[in-house]
Motif scaffolding. Sequence first.
Motif, PDB file in Angstrom:
ATOM      1  N   ASN A 186      68.530  -7.372  -7.137  1.00  0.00           N
ATOM      2  CA  ASN A 186      69.332  -8.141  -7.120  1.00  0.00           C
ATOM      3  C   ASN A 186      67.975  -9.555  -6.695  1.00  0.00           C
ATOM      4  OD1 ASN A 186      71.087  -7.021  -7.039  1.00  0.00           O
ATOM      5  ND2 ASN A 186      71.423  -6.003  -4.687  1.00  0.00           N
ATOM      6  N   SER A 189      67.796 -11.017 -10.209  1.00  0.00           N
ATOM      7  CA  SER A 189      69.170 -11.859 -10.338  1.00  0.00           C
ATOM      8  C   SER A 189      68.894 -13.791  -9.967  1.00  0.00           C
ATOM      9  CB  SER A 189      69.970 -11.399 -10.940  1.00  0.00           C
ATOM     10  OG  SER A 189      70.713 -11.366  -9.352  1.00  0.00           O
ATOM     11  N   ILE A 190      68.908 -13.664  -8.441  1.00  0.00           N
ATOM     12  CA  ILE A 190      69.449 -14.300  -7.624  1.00  0.00           C
ATOM     13  C   ILE A 190      68.259 -15.993  -8.271  1.00  0.00           C
ATOM     14  CG2 ILE A 190      68.669 -14.271  -4.920  1.00  0.00           C
ATOM     15  CD1 ILE A 190      71.307 -14.536  -4.364  1.00  0.00           C
ATOM     16  N   ARG A 193      68.530 -17.599 -11.353  1.00  0.00           N
ATOM     17  CA  ARG A 193      69.749 -18.636 -11.056  1.00  0.00           C
ATOM     18  C   ARG A 193      69.384 -19.791 -10.031  1.00  0.00           C
ATOM     19  NH1 ARG A 193      75.808 -17.303  -8.447  1.00  0.00           N
ATOM     20  NH2 ARG A 193      74.466 -15.477  -7.394  1.00  0.00           N
ATOM     21  N   LEU A 194      68.079 -19.615  -9.150  1.00  0.00           N
ATOM     22  CA  LEU A 194      68.178 -20.370  -8.537  1.00  0.00           C
ATOM     23  C   LEU A 194      67.069 -21.563  -9.288  1.00  0.00           C
ATOM     24  CD1 LEU A 194      66.702 -19.595  -4.595  1.00  0.00           C
ATOM     25  CD2 LEU A 194      67.243 -21.591  -5.249  1.00  0.00           C
TER      26      LEU A 194
ATOM     27  N   CYS B 258      74.051 -21.673  -3.758  1.00  0.00           N
ATOM     28  CA  CYS B 258      72.685 -20.450  -4.539  1.00  0.00           C
ATOM     29  C   CYS B 258      72.045 -19.919  -3.110  1.00  0.00           C
ATOM     30  CB  CYS B 258      72.074 -21.181  -5.686  1.00  0.00           C
ATOM     31  SG  CYS B 258      71.051 -19.622  -6.602  1.00  0.00           S
ATOM     32  N   LYS B 261      72.907 -17.843  -0.660  1.00  0.00           N
ATOM     33  CA  LYS B 261      73.351 -16.581  -1.093  1.00  0.00           C
ATOM     34  C   LYS B 261      72.243 -15.706  -1.231  1.00  0.00           C
ATOM     35  CE  LYS B 261      77.747 -17.256  -3.916  1.00  0.00           C
ATOM     36  NZ  LYS B 261      77.869 -17.898  -4.826  1.00  0.00           N
ATOM     37  N   THR B 262      71.194 -16.891  -1.020  1.00  0.00           N
ATOM     38  CA  THR B 262      69.624 -15.630  -1.643  1.00  0.00           C
ATOM     39  C   THR B 262      69.627 -15.423   0.131  1.00  0.00           C
ATOM     40  OG1 THR B 262      69.570 -17.606  -3.261  1.00  0.00           O
ATOM     41  CG2 THR B 262      67.707 -16.036  -2.250  1.00  0.00           C
ATOM     42  N   LEU B 265      71.302 -12.325   0.762  1.00  0.00           N
ATOM     43  CA  LEU B 265      71.252 -10.816  -0.333  1.00  0.00           C
ATOM     44  C   LEU B 265      69.465 -10.806   1.181  1.00  0.00           C
ATOM     45  CD1 LEU B 265      70.909  -9.359  -3.079  1.00  0.00           C
ATOM     46  CD2 LEU B 265      68.718 -10.801  -3.243  1.00  0.00           C
TER      47      LEU B 265
END
Lengths: 397, 486
Positions: A186, A189-190, A193-194, B258, B261-262, B265
Amino acid sequence: MAENYESNLPTLVCSLSEPRKELQGTRDCYVSYLIVTRSTLPSFPKSEIKIRRRFSDFTKLHEIISRMYQDCIVPPLPGKQRLEYIKGGRFSDEFISRRASLLNRYLQRCSSHPVLHSSPHFIAFLSNSNWNNYVKLTIQPKLNATSKLEDLSDAFLNAFTKLREQKEEYAQQKEHIQQITSGIVNMESILQRLSKLERVLEQNYHELSDQFGKLMAMNGISDVSLDEMQLALRGTRTEFAGLADNSHSLLDALKDIEAYTLAYRDLLKRRDQKQLDVEALEDFLVKLNKEKEKLLNDKPSGLNFMKTVNDLRGINHEESLRKQMEQVDTEINTVEQAIQEATEVSMLFDKRVNEEAQFFNAVRQAEMVDVMRKYAKLHVQFFSAIKDIWEINKQEP
Amino acid sequence: MSFDLENEDTRLSSETVSILGTVNSSSGSYVEYEVHYKGHSVWRRYSDFVSVRTILCRIYPVLIVPPIPEKQSLLSYAKKPVTAKRDTKLLRRRSVLLQLFLGQCLKHPILSADVLFQSFLSQNIPWHAILSAESASLQHPQKEALRVPPLKTVDSDPYADIRPMMPLIMSGTSEYVQSDSVSSITNETGSSSTSSPMPKSGSNPLDSAPDSKSSDGIDCSDLKQTAREIKTLKNLLRNDFEKAIQKFLSSLNKLENCLSKTGTLFHSMTSVQEIPSSHLYHIVANTFESSGLFTTNLNEELSISLYEYVVQSAQLAASAANVFKYRELKLRQRALIHDLLVQEVNITEGSGTTNVQRNNAHRPTAYPQRRSSLFGRLQHAFHDILDTDSSLLGKVPTRFTRGELERMLEAVNEDCKVIDAQLEDELTFYEGCQKEQWEKIASAVQEGLYQWATTNLTCWQRTQRELDDLTAELNHETDINADEQD
């Protein structure tokens, strides 16, 4: 990342750097890396050794360690193909530098491992100038094809056999591993994206600076501050590009930790294997005992087919029975002995697994913190640069 | 709700205007903006602003009137079905831009002195009341503006010196001038003063035929260049620039999403059992969340100070372009009348023409006829006047007498003089506004990005320190473990 134990414990510290292209221009061109090791280990030839190794040397080392130290969590080697999608192939600077940092991590893990760091093979890797020879002479005979086949067949046979007794703590460990790997996936993946968004922003700043440039050419807006604004936008764009580039190495590190975690999972599989061996033997023993039971309960009866056959053959039935019993007994003895050995092995392995797990978890967490530290450092540098860019601008009236 | 808006106008520091905030009307059905000027507050709604600007544009086609924020298009309504009075972002945006509008108008010497504008700013009565009062005393100024007033006014007409003498009511298909205006010319002939030279005395209007130099000596080609540049600017801003900014702002939006969201998480991962990891994730989660917040702030800031201001700048350029267009049209009108006059002179001097011949005289087309799209606003006025005087339908004359034409030419020349006299000042005003505007934009962008960088820097520095501490803790623990292993 080398852990500093107490000073009276022998240490081994090594570092990898200075990738260099050897035999450039020829077909046999390859990249070598400098490894500098300082050690107080008695088995280490000198207190400091510098040596150059190439990637295939690493793969051989990895093969040896994987075979010889089945009870360890063997650090994974960066895959040969994994980084190839980078432009320029395996001789581009980016590829080389990323591989170099991954190989460095590999060395750090080995050198801080309680068992591996004193392994003669590892020490030879760090010091022996003729590595290929070493590999051939010392190890190769043991790495023959048949043993590979044996391992394979064993693995195949027991691949679908389930453990009879699922020990709670190992089930927990497996779940723990699952948790770790999914968390890392996870994160990857994030963060990816960043990183992509950072690239997009780089593009945006580029466009904005172009637009401001066009604007300056118009009359009525020929303003000094716009000139600086354009420069500042360009500078910001460069910073974003740098940030996106550097984030790559951190994503690599995350993937590497994931691979290391999978090595831990492999260890657990091997542990299961040992337990399976014991259980298989125990099952076999049960079977043998049943056979013995059968033989013992064998009474002469008119309906006994074997007795009739033996009589016909002229074999003394009691005699053959006795011989059979003897055989079974011997087998039972062997198996019981084997069980004892296997159980000992399995218990020892379990103990090793727990030690390895403890070491692994400590190392993994430290590595994760380190990854985040580097990430934070990257961002501190980035924002500091951007702040400087726009601060200069601010001072204009 | 009130906003913290400071008007940076230093030239007329004693006469700054600001919009202090918004308030729901007494009936609650619309929003009013509190306009604070010279120590007093009046309350105006958005449509009042639209109305006052429309009037100013009509009365002073020669002046560059600053723009106001555009109305909500149906499309944006469809996208976000929130009425204006609830949408705080919209309210803020409008407040900022309306204040800008008022401030720029005040900087303009003529606009700020306008009676109507002054009453807009200071008389705390509903706007429609002011309008009806004014129109009663000034005979519907917005419609009056397009009639030709007496060549010399006896009663005080505050718009006289700026309002064009000659209405620009010429469509592309006909060269007819409104007969009503013609009749008013003929009606007022009697009261004409000596200040406006009659064709028979003094200068021959034919002398001031359209030539390359305007009456004020401003080089025409230079002006054309300026007009073109203004148009280019407007186009650049409206198209490429706006798009680039929109892309940028949308990227910022994605970035803030983003980041948050990070943060989420990492927060979800803090439930892991190992304490160092949990601590790590906690630190990292907070960092990303904060970073997301900073980006949100930047986005909000720049969506006004960069995007809206740039759009405003483009609108200002459009306004300036309109004035140039108006000038163009005036020049054409002059040329047209001139040709008609020449033709008329030739006809009368080449004697013995019959009415039939006169009627069949070739109508010169000095300039290529353009379609009515150029005359949008003025055509509207044309219909306006038609509406009030329906008796004129079908009574448009096919030609004018020489005397009429000569007087018309006089009027047009006067108009052109007025335009050109004013143009240089207008350009100075325009350039001043643009310069100030862009300085504001530049400094806002600088400030915004500097803040964003600084807040993020502090945040990540703290994170770095916390992570260093965590590492030290871990190392310490490992050392302890190593000791135990001894």
